[in-house]
Write a protein that holds these residues in place. Structure first.
Motif, PDB file in Angstrom:
ATOM      1  N   ASP A 156       2.798  12.875   7.831  1.00 30.89           N
ATOM      2  CA  ASP A 156       1.972  11.896   8.258  1.00 30.89           C
ATOM      3  C   ASP A 156       3.007  10.984   9.552  1.00 30.89           C
ATOM      4  O   ASP A 156       3.627  10.631  10.072  1.00 30.89           O
ATOM      5  N   TRP A 216      -8.591  11.110   7.285  1.00 31.70           N
ATOM      6  CA  TRP A 216      -9.243  10.732   8.182  1.00 31.70           C
ATOM      7  C   TRP A 216      -8.951   8.504   7.283  1.00 31.70           C
ATOM      8  O   TRP A 216      -8.888   7.484   7.814  1.00 31.70           O
ATOM      9  N   ASP A 217      -8.209   8.749   6.140  1.00 39.98           N
ATOM     10  CA  ASP A 217      -7.594   7.982   5.926  1.00 39.98           C
ATOM     11  C   ASP A 217      -6.326   6.789   6.312  1.00 39.98           C
ATOM     12  O   ASP A 217      -5.942   5.868   6.236  1.00 39.98           O
ATOM     13  N   LYS A 218      -5.143   7.832   6.855  1.00 46.67           N
ATOM     14  CA  LYS A 218      -4.556   7.685   7.724  1.00 46.67           C
ATOM     15  C   LYS A 218      -4.812   7.080   9.263  1.00 46.67           C
ATOM     16  O   LYS A 218      -3.300   6.147   9.919  1.00 46.67           O
ATOM     17  N   LEU A 219      -5.654   7.182   9.978  1.00 45.63           N
ATOM     18  CA  LEU A 219      -6.035   6.732  11.010  1.00 45.63           C
ATOM     19  C   LEU A 219      -6.659   5.553  11.264  1.00 45.63           C
ATOM     20  O   LEU A 219      -7.740   5.051  10.831  1.00 45.63           O
ATOM     21  N   ASP A 220      -5.695   4.180  11.138  1.00 50.29           N
ATOM     22  CA  ASP A 220      -5.762   2.816  10.244  1.00 50.29           C
ATOM     23  C   ASP A 220      -5.165   2.488  11.908  1.00 50.29           C
ATOM     24  O   ASP A 220      -4.798   2.681  12.750  1.00 50.29           O
ATOM     25  N   GLY A 221      -5.568   0.939  11.627  1.00 48.53           N
ATOM     26  CA  GLY A 221      -4.892   0.198  12.881  1.00 48.53           C
ATOM     27  C   GLY A 221      -3.540   0.735  13.435  1.00 48.53           C
ATOM     28  O   GLY A 221      -3.231  -0.390  14.784  1.00 48.53           O
ATOM     29  N   ASN A 274       5.898   1.461   0.722  1.00 50.76           N
ATOM     30  CA  ASN A 274       4.725   1.425   1.988  1.00 50.76           C
ATOM     31  C   ASN A 274       5.404   2.732   2.552  1.00 50.76           C
ATOM     32  O   ASN A 274       5.347   2.886   3.931  1.00 50.76           O
ATOM     33  N   ARG A 321       0.502  -1.006   0.263  1.00 49.27           N
ATOM     34  CA  ARG A 321       0.243  -0.098   0.213  1.00 49.27           C
ATOM     35  C   ARG A 321       0.899   1.093   0.051  1.00 49.27           C
ATOM     36  O   ARG A 321       1.740   1.352   1.185  1.00 49.27           O
ATOM     37  N   GLU A 328      -0.737  -7.490   7.803  1.00 49.23           N
ATOM     38  CA  GLU A 328      -2.415  -7.398   8.782  1.00 49.23           C
ATOM     39  C   GLU A 328      -1.924  -9.087   9.207  1.00 49.23           C
ATOM     40  O   GLU A 328      -2.585  -9.159  10.238  1.00 49.23           O
ATOM     41  N   TYR A 359       1.453   5.190   0.829  1.00 48.28           N
ATOM     42  CA  TYR A 359       0.419   6.411   2.163  1.00 48.28           C
ATOM     43  C   TYR A 359       1.042   7.394   1.436  1.00 48.28           C
ATOM     44  O   TYR A 359       0.385   7.998   2.244  1.00 48.28           O
TER      45      TYR A 359
END
Length: 490
Positions: free
Chosen positions: A254, A200-205, A247, A178, A353, A180
């Motif tokens: 960021d 909001w797209d960068k606020l992942d797990g 990535n 992916r 993941e 970023y």
């Protein structure tokens, strides 16, 4: 091995403190009792000074010495259970005809037998909570993981990637990374629905993972400056290697706002507050059956998962060249282990993941803390350990082996030409560090020694002049006295 002083209360000596000087304590002890300064040689004086400094960084531990069933070795019990399990598999269980299943089960059984041996027979490390067997277990897991890496290293690239299917059939398939980067606008006026969609797209797990990771890393290193240097340098590494791994390409905010200041910085801050609490916490241990209240028993069980004692790490990299090189080596190995996380899943085709990636991080959290303590003792112990700790040795071997796997499986990616401006920046940084090292540990030391020698010579000359003036005045005084006596006799 716990080096903290364990004081036990006794009837004649409260808190186990000695009531007076030991008999035959020597001339130095008698001088101290009379208030006279004890004369010590330079080497012994420096060692005692280092001993006092080390004691100031260690917490005092009070332990009543209770040994219960929980703390016994249970070697025969484990051997009996293991033998019963093997007898059951041999005599009572029918062996399946599936060859692949039997191979997997045989490998797992071999690993479990080795873990049982290691948990009961391996040497204890520096940690004893919640139980020494817990840390012996992770030591044995380190050996198994290193052997697994060696096996992967000796396979061809195709066979090694396909071997991962024996662990999980979903692996062995190339996966796209992916990106970023892309649109780095914090406020996107073109998107009328949600102008802040890039945030909001960068606020992942991975955001809470960054925070938790740096919280735990700070608990390992126990130094704010080293953690911040590693955090900032890794962002520079991402800038430098984004042409190799997609990535690594992230927006500037960021890198510096979300990673360095928010996730990493807040994790380091919370960990430093935890370290302050651990350094001030009283370490008074009492047997569970010696506590009468239920509240006290529950509290004692909860504190079983906290450290038995605490040592404040004082790395002091600028104190001498040896410690400076050691700290630089620690930072280098930390950064290499961080890079291995991304490169390994890239060359072995594991999605970010996947549970194996998470298990590797959990593994490094457990073994990293023990390794850092062993490295600190190796650097700081007054007995000058001639052997590096067993867990630190394994962590270093694992980190190097992971990098060799990356180098073998995808040399093309690692040899992609680095942009010239990136090379210039790293050369400039290396020159600055090398210049500071030469000035701090060579030029500055030579200058200080020359000044000390010059000052000592001046002090010696002034003392000789005083002695000379004193002897001349004494000679003149004696001469006048002799003349006076002669005059009186006349």
């Amino acid at each position: 091995m716990i080096r903290n002083a364990v004081r036990k209360a006794s009837a004649g000596e409260p808190n186990g403190l000695p009531g007076g000087p030991e008999p035959g304590g020597g001339r130095q002890q008698q001088q101290q009792l009379r208030g006279e300064p004890a004369r010590k040689s330079g080497v012994s004086g420096r060692r005692e000074e280092q001993e006092r400094e080390r004691r100031s960084t260690e917490s005092e531990v009070f332990d009543d010495g209770t040994v219960t069933f929980f703390w016994r070795a249970h070697t025969l019990t484990v051997l009996f259970i293991l033998t019963c399990a093997l007898v059951y598999v041999t005599l009572l269980e029918e062996t399946p005809q599936d060859t692949a299943y039997n191979i997997k089960r045989g490998i797992v059984a071999s690993i479990l037998v080795f873990l049982c041996f290691g948990v009961t027979q391996a040497k204890d490390g520096p940690f004893s909570r919640p139980h020494p067997a817990y840390w012996r277990f992770w030591l044995c897991v380190s050996v198994v993981y290193e052997l697994f890496l060696i096996f992967i290293l000796f396979q061809t690239v195709q066979d090694g990637r396909q071997f991962m299917k024996f662990i999980d059939p979903k692996l062995g398939v190339p996966l796209p990374e992916r990106d970023y980067g892309g649109n780095c606008l914090i406020f996107d006026p073109g998107n009328k629905t949600d102008p802040y969609h890039n945030i909001w797209d960068k606020l992942d797990g991975f955001v809470p993972a960054h925070f938790l990771g740096w919280y735990l890393k700070t608990l390992m290193i126990r130094d704010w400056w080293m953690c911040m240097i590693i955090s900032v340098m890794f962002e520079f590494l991402e800038y430098s290697l984004e042409h190799q791994l997609p990535n690594f390409s992230e927006c500037w905010w960021d890198h510096w706002i979300m990673d360095v200041f928010l996730c990493n910085g807040f994790g380091i801050y919370c960990a430093m507050k935890t370290l302050e609490w651990l350094s001030m916490k009283p370490y008074h241990w009492q047997g569970l059956w010696n506590i009468h209240s239920y509240k006290g028993k529950i509290k004692r069980i909860a504190f079983q998962f906290t450290p038995y004692s605490w040592v404040k790490f004082e790395w002091k990299p600028a104190s001498n060249l040896r410690r400076w090189l050691a700290v630089c080596g620690i930072i280098f190995m930390f950064l290499l282990a961080e890079l291995n996380t991304f490169y390994l899943k890239f060359v072995l085709w594991m999605p970010p993941e996947h549970y194996l990636v998470l298990l590797r991080l959990v593994f490094f959290v457990h073994v990293g803390g023990v390794a850092m303590r062993e490295i600190y003792d190796f650097m700081d112990d007054l007995k000058f350990h001639k052997k590096l700790g067993q867990q630190a040795w394994l962590v270093a071997a694992i980190t190097v082996t992971e990098f060799l796997i990356v180098l073998k499986y995808d040399p093309y990616t690692l040899t992609l030409p680095i942009p010239f401006y990136v090379i210039q920046c790293w050369i400039l940084g290396f020159i600055l560090v090398l210049t500071w090292t030469i000035w701090r540990f060579f030029i500055r030391n030579i200058t200080l020694r020359w000044k000390e020698t010059r000052l000592q010579k001046q002090e010696n000359l002034s003392e000789k002049r005083k002695m000379g003036n004193g002897s001349t005045s004494l000679f003149i005084k004696n001469k006048y006295n002799s003349n006076d006596i002669r005059q009186k006799k006349c």
